[in-house]
Design an enzyme around this catalytic site. Structure first.
Site: not given
Length: 198
Positions: A77, A177, A179
């Protein structure tokens, strides 16, 4: 060991937990000695370009030295955006300038921020994104990278085609992202672990 760089920008626990979930040894740190000793560096982050660059100032030399020495690097990001030369978000603030180009605002007519799931368009072969063709990933951003050299490996369509991932030698970075992107995101992190081991 993977060092997740703590510079006071964003939720680092979620990326650390994602690496641990796939069996990788990851440590959140701002200690330059640990960054030097690490096998790879991860720079996550949310927030403003100028603020991030100010917070990174004390780690800039260590970060640049390790990346230029060939250590595997993953930006996520804002961690992608600061790799570029400059950003419309923070005029006059210099980025790390590892990737020539600028960060620009998502154009009017599109809901800002771009928040939610979007599909990747793979435009170049990518170690990091192997197996990610047509997968959906989670994005949250109001600005996007526009590199001036040929490093974009994936884009996403949000009324305008935007950079979703870049690769240049040991530098890998995603606007999305991983994650927060379920199993597809964990696969991207697994690919990064394989890059480290290569």
């Amino acid at each position: 060991m993977i060092a997740i760089i703590d510079y006071g920008s964003g939720n680092l626990r979620s990326i650390a937990n994602a690496f641990r979930k796939i069996g990788a040894d990851a440590l959140v740190t701002s200690d330059p000695q640990i960054l030097e000793a690490a096998d790879a560096l991860v720079l996550p982050g949310v927030g403003a370009f100028g603020s991030a660059m100010a917070k990174l100032e004390g780690l800039r030399e260590t970060l640049l030295g390790n990346i230029m020495d060939g250590k595997p690097f993953l930006g996520i990001c804002l961690g992608l955006q600061v790799l570029l030369s400059e950003s419309q978000e923070s005029p006059g603030v210099h980025g790390l300038d590892l990737i020539p180009g600028r960060v620009i605002r998502i154009p009017p007519g599109n809901k800002v921020p771009h928040m939610g799931w979007n599909q990747l368009i793979i435009v170049e072969d990518s170690q990091l994104l192997e197996g990610a063709e047509d997968e959906y990933f989670y994005f949250v951003h109001s600005y996007y990278a526009e590199p001036s050299n040929d490093v974009v490996v994936a884009r996403t369509d949000y009324g305008v085609e935007m950079t979703a991932a870049i690769e240049s030698d040991n530098i890998h970075a995603t606007q999305f992202h991983p994650e927060k992107s379920g199993e597809a995101g964990l696969d991207v992190l697994r690919n990064f672990v394989e890059i480290i081991r290569a």
